[in-house]
Scaffold this motif. Structure first.
Motif, PDB file in Angstrom:
ATOM      1  N   GLU A  28       0.848  -1.190   0.000  1.00 26.25           N
ATOM      2  CA  GLU A  28       0.000   0.000   0.000  1.00 26.25           C
ATOM      3  C   GLU A  28       0.885   1.243   0.000  1.00 26.25           C
ATOM      4  O   GLU A  28       1.449   1.618   1.033  1.00 26.25           O
ATOM      5  CB  GLU A  28      -0.913  -0.004   1.227  1.00 26.25           C
ATOM      6  CG  GLU A  28      -1.964   1.087   1.217  1.00 26.25           C
ATOM      7  CD  GLU A  28      -2.885   1.028   0.011  1.00 26.25           C
ATOM      8  OE1 GLU A  28      -2.955   2.030  -0.726  1.00 26.25           O
ATOM      9  OE2 GLU A  28      -3.507  -0.023  -0.212  1.00 26.25           O
ATOM     10  N   LYS A  82       0.245   4.395  -0.245  1.00 28.33           N
ATOM     11  CA  LYS A  82      -0.216   5.499   0.600  1.00 28.33           C
ATOM     12  C   LYS A  82       0.272   5.329   2.043  1.00 28.33           C
ATOM     13  O   LYS A  82       0.713   6.292   2.681  1.00 28.33           O
ATOM     14  CB  LYS A  82      -1.740   5.585   0.557  1.00 28.33           C
ATOM     15  CG  LYS A  82      -2.318   6.761   1.330  1.00 28.33           C
ATOM     16  CD  LYS A  82      -3.805   6.937   1.072  1.00 28.33           C
ATOM     17  CE  LYS A  82      -4.607   5.804   1.670  1.00 28.33           C
ATOM     18  NZ  LYS A  82      -6.069   6.060   1.603  1.00 28.33           N
ATOM     19  N   ASP A  83       0.210   4.104   2.552  1.00 26.24           N
ATOM     20  CA  ASP A  83       0.636   3.853   3.935  1.00 26.24           C
ATOM     21  C   ASP A  83       2.143   4.014   4.087  1.00 26.24           C
ATOM     22  O   ASP A  83       2.629   4.546   5.092  1.00 26.24           O
ATOM     23  CB  ASP A  83       0.213   2.448   4.374  1.00 26.24           C
ATOM     24  CG  ASP A  83      -1.304   2.300   4.456  1.00 26.24           C
ATOM     25  OD1 ASP A  83      -1.985   3.339   4.542  1.00 26.24           O
ATOM     26  OD2 ASP A  83      -1.790   1.153   4.410  1.00 26.24           O
ATOM     27  N   LYS A  88       3.088   7.639   4.115  1.00 29.17           N
ATOM     28  CA  LYS A  88       2.770   8.217   5.431  1.00 29.17           C
ATOM     29  C   LYS A  88       3.871   7.892   6.449  1.00 29.17           C
ATOM     30  O   LYS A  88       4.279   8.745   7.245  1.00 29.17           O
ATOM     31  CB  LYS A  88       1.421   7.695   5.930  1.00 29.17           C
ATOM     32  CG  LYS A  88       0.974   8.311   7.259  1.00 29.17           C
ATOM     33  CD  LYS A  88      -0.363   7.777   7.703  1.00 29.17           C
ATOM     34  CE  LYS A  88      -0.819   8.458   9.005  1.00 29.17           C
ATOM     35  NZ  LYS A  88       0.156   8.327  10.095  1.00 29.17           N
ATOM     36  N   GLU A  89       4.366   6.663   6.398  1.00 34.72           N
ATOM     37  CA  GLU A  89       5.459   6.279   7.300  1.00 34.72           C
ATOM     38  C   GLU A  89       6.702   7.119   7.019  1.00 34.72           C
ATOM     39  O   GLU A  89       7.397   7.560   7.951  1.00 34.72           O
ATOM     40  CB  GLU A  89       5.782   4.792   7.138  1.00 34.72           C
ATOM     41  CG  GLU A  89       4.699   3.851   7.646  1.00 34.72           C
ATOM     42  CD  GLU A  89       5.064   2.395   7.398  1.00 34.72           C
ATOM     43  OE1 GLU A  89       6.244   2.122   7.100  1.00 34.72           O
ATOM     44  OE2 GLU A  89       4.171   1.532   7.490  1.00 34.72           O
ATOM     45  N   SER A 112      -5.421   9.750  -1.395  1.00 30.76           N
ATOM     46  CA  SER A 112      -6.066  10.388  -0.241  1.00 30.76           C
ATOM     47  C   SER A 112      -7.209  11.288  -0.685  1.00 30.76           C
ATOM     48  O   SER A 112      -8.239  11.392  -0.008  1.00 30.76           O
ATOM     49  CB  SER A 112      -5.041  11.204   0.547  1.00 30.76           C
ATOM     50  OG  SER A 112      -4.038  10.367   1.084  1.00 30.76           O
ATOM     51  N   SER A 166     -10.325   9.427  -1.158  1.00 32.12           N
ATOM     52  CA  SER A 166     -10.828   8.707   0.015  1.00 32.12           C
ATOM     53  C   SER A 166     -12.229   9.153   0.404  1.00 32.12           C
ATOM     54  O   SER A 166     -12.937   8.453   1.117  1.00 32.12           O
ATOM     55  CB  SER A 166      -9.877   8.894   1.200  1.00 32.12           C
ATOM     56  OG  SER A 166      -9.793  10.263   1.572  1.00 32.12           O
TER      57      SER A 166
END
Length: 748
Positions: A134, A136-137, A140-141, A170, A173
């Motif tokens: 993923e 997007k995840d 973010k990290e 995002s 979303s």
């Protein structure tokens, strides 16, 4: 309409209760399965722009070659650290230590960097991200890690293809929640105002929501099997299209049901009468939109091909819901559906009035409109056409040649801010190089040409170790954590099947029109040396997408028009009427695009429009715009068979005016809801379709089409028997336009 006797006692129990209850139960089961599937669409959805290109595009071919040199599943994220002044040696050491932290996140293969900028006020890292995870995840990290670990007082950004893809995801979303709430709320409010009923808006919305649940289930299954490629854009359009179309079909049926209730006390008989009267225009309307959408399968863009069956599946489910679920609910509810303003029985003399002018029994706005059309038909349709032509002139200002990806996202975006930071301190194309695939024997000559080309900051061969050498910066990475080649050292290139890979950093942002111009020139120049060379990368992907989208316009538009024309000819049993209807809708589309271009450029200040906007606008506006003409002209033909063409036109306009206007307002409101998603393409499509539908409903269907048909008279049905000169109802001669005008004047 012949007076329907009260036959409640004769209707068997199974038809009055069991069949409607069974249909409602089946749809409840479908909704129970499809509803939870809504939250799982992300499992089968992708927003990767490169995957939307056709297999024959040069950028796709270059990408396939890249896969042989490195892990094709990886997409680069560019981490930028920006300082207000030049980095000190101590700060550079701190930045170098961050490479280990980024490696520890395990996003993908080896992290490259930090790479200092020329002005020493920024450094960047290239962090490959495994796209099978993923993205997007992971982004973010990365952002969380950089905010926590970067030297104090410095700004950090995560941008590049991965950062932009994450922010794009995002932005989508809100589709699952906010978009549906806004659309359903708008529809409910409009229906509440129109019908002043509590139960009826709920029944119509349930029809739309259940149709959406069925569509989601169908689309999820097709995507899971790999038949289609789903993305956030298609998801948003699917939701809006299903709600709008299902509501339109429901309103048409409800209008015929309410009319039938004024002729009989038998709710089941009224439901069946309404179904018999509305199934043909609803089916014709649905088939028109479905086949028009399936014409997108002839597109060269995979994203367009995907939208075709996705949207067609939504219309199919709306069609079934409108012809099964809603009639079943109306059969069960009867007059109670309209509480507290239940329709009563009309006196027998008023149920089917004898028409002399077509205005008998009408009042208010639609009587005034019919009166205007009957008195000055040529003036009305001529003025309407001139107004549309003037509005269409704005098309000359339409800039639908694609926009930079950084402009696509309308909300605040860390990736967009990061691209600005990159442009301030590095070569603007840093992190998203142009990729040239060249023959091994001609690699040096191609490399020299690329380096000398205008707009190219630097270019290097991919090293044999399989790691791209950072280009365009004053030195090698301070702490690459991977093999790097010092500037000026001999590079042993990686070779796959006799081909080498060259990475070129441009002086322009990868998603800019200037960068696309450089790629276009490079393709011509490198082929003079190596006829089989390929130029790919992020910029080439955007260029090929725009070029293909513009080519699709020439392919798809004639197909859609031919399909719509054929269906209208079958429905209306005429040639002339369908040709004029299609011409009116095309003119309406041109006017909508012209006004939209002016609004985009001078009101909203958009830099341009996506190259697919004109095509999507055409498919939706023309297919949906014809819906209202189908609803109108099918009723006009029905009335013309009984009362003559000119009286039938005024009668048909009067009895359908309210329902079609309501349907148009509902559809415009649902498409306008797309504007809550901060993506330029969806905002533009929302305005085009919403404005175009209102224009078509208010001007084309209410004035232009009926006035033109009235002026032409019975010949509008040529070559059917109804179109023969002097043809009238039941074999009687049809009154002339002058006779009808005299009657209308006399009727006041």
């Amino acid at each position: 309409m012949t007076t329907t006797p009260d036959r409640t006692a004769r209707v068997p129990f199974w038809l009055r209760w069991l069949v409607p209850a069974l249909l409602v139960t089946i749809w409840l089961a479908v909704a129970g399965i499809g509803g939870p599937t809504f939250g799982r669409l992300d499992e089968v959805s992708s927003n990767d722009q490169a995957s939307f290109l056709p297999a024959g595009a040069e950028a796709t071919a270059a990408q396939n070659w890249q896969a042989k040199f490195r892990d094709s599943r990886e997409v680069p994220a560019i981490v930028v650290i920006e300082n207000g002044s030049a980095f000190t040696q101590a700060q550079l050491g701190q930045a170098a230590a961050l490479a280990g932290r980024l490696e520890a996140l395990g996003a993908g293969s080896t992290v490259i960097g930090p790479i200092p900028s020329r002005d020493a006020k920024a450094v960047q890292f290239v962090v490959p991200i495994d796209s099978s995870r993923e993205v997007k995840d992971i982004v973010k990290e990365l952002r969380d890690e950089m905010r926590a670990s970067a030297p104090a007082g410095m700004q950090t950004f995560v941008t590049g293809p991965a950062g932009l893809a994450a922010d794009l995801a995002s932005s989508f979303s809100g589709i699952d929640g906010i978009l549906l709430l806004v659309a359903l709320g708008a529809v409910f409010l409009i229906l509440l105002i129109v019908y002043r009923s509590v139960l009826l808006p709920v029944a119509v919305l349930l029809t739309a929501v259940f149709a959406l649940c069925a569509a989601i289930l169908l689309v999820f299954g097709m995507a899971k099997l790999g038949w289609i490629q789903l993305n956030g854009q298609s998801q948003g359009i699917l939701s809006i299209l299903v709600i709008g179309a299902a509501t339109d079909y429901a309103l048409l049926y409800v209008a015929r049901f309410r009319e039938a209730l004024t002729h009989t006390r038998d709710r089941t008989g009224a439901a069946l009468t309404a179904w018999k009267a509305s199934w043909e225009p609803i089916l014709a309307s649905g088939a028109t939109v479905i086949i028009a959408l399936l014409c997108l399968l002839f597109s060269d863009l995979n994203s367009n091909k995907a939208l075709g069956p996705v949207a067609a599946a939504g219309i199919l489910c709306s069609l079934f819901a409108g012809l099964t679920l809603l009639p079943a609910m109306m059969a069960l509810l009867g007059r109670a559906a309209f509480w507290p303003f239940r329709p009563g029985l009309l006196p027998p003399a008023e149920r089917e009035p004898e028409l002399a002018t077509g205005l008998e029994g009408q009042k208010g706005l639609w009587r005034a409109t019919g009166n205007l059309i009957s008195r000055r038909p040529r003036t009305v349709w001529t003025a309407s056409v001139l107004l549309l032509v003037v509005a269409s002139a704005g098309v000359l200002q339409l800039k639908a040649h694609g926009v930079p990806q950084t402009d696509v996202i309308l909300a605040a975006s860390d990736a967009v801010d990061g691209q600005d930071a990159l442009a301030r301190h590095f070569n603007a194309g840093s992190g998203s190089p142009v990729v040239i695939v060249a023959d091994e024997t001609k690699a040096r000559a191609v490399l020299d040409l690329v380096k000398a080309s205008d707009g190219v900051g630097d270019a290097n061969l991919l090293a044999a170790e399989g790691v791209p050498v950072p280009t365009g910066e004053p030195g090698a990475p301070l702490a690459a954590g991977a093999p790097a080649v010092a500037r000026g050292a001999a590079v042993v290139p990686a070779v796959r099947d006799g081909k080498v890979l060259i990475n070129a950093t441009l002086d322009y942002a990868a998603d800019s029109s200037e960068a696309e111009g450089v790629v276009d020139v490079l393709r011509w120049e490198v082929r003079k040396i190596d006829g089989g060379a390929l130029v790919g990368g992020v910029t080439a992907t955007a260029l090929d997408t725009n070029t293909t989208a513009q080519r699709d316009l020439v392919t798809i538009i004639p197909l859609v028009l031919a399909v719509i024309l054929g269906i209208l000819m079958l429905l209306l049993r005429s040639v002339l009427a369908p040709v004029l209807l299609v011409a009116s809708v095309v003119l309406s589309y041109g006017a909508a695009m012209g006004v939209s271009a002016v609004v985009f450029n001078h009101v909203l200040g958009f830099p341009g429009a996506d190259a697919t906007v004109p095509l999507f606008g055409f498919v939706f506006l023309v297919a949906l715009g014809v819906d209202y003409n189908i609803f109108l002209m099918s009723r006009v033909r029905e009335e013309s068979l009984k009362h003559g063409t000119r009286a039938g036109i005024l009668r048909g306009l009067g009895v359908t005016g309210g329902v079609i206007t309501s349907a148009g307002v509902v559809l415009a409101a649902t498409f306008a809801a797309l504007g809550v998603i901060p993506i330029m393409f969806l905002v533009q499509l929302a305005f085009i379709v919403a404005f175009g539908v209102l224009l078509d409903t208010v001007l084309v269907r209410s004035l232009l089409v009926p006035a033109l048909a009235y002026d032409i008279g019975p010949r509008i049905w040529w070559p059917s028997p109804l179109g023969r000169p002097g043809a009238g109802p039941a074999g009687r001669p049809a009154p002339s336009a002058e006779e009808l005008e005299a009657r209308n004047v006399g009727a006041g």
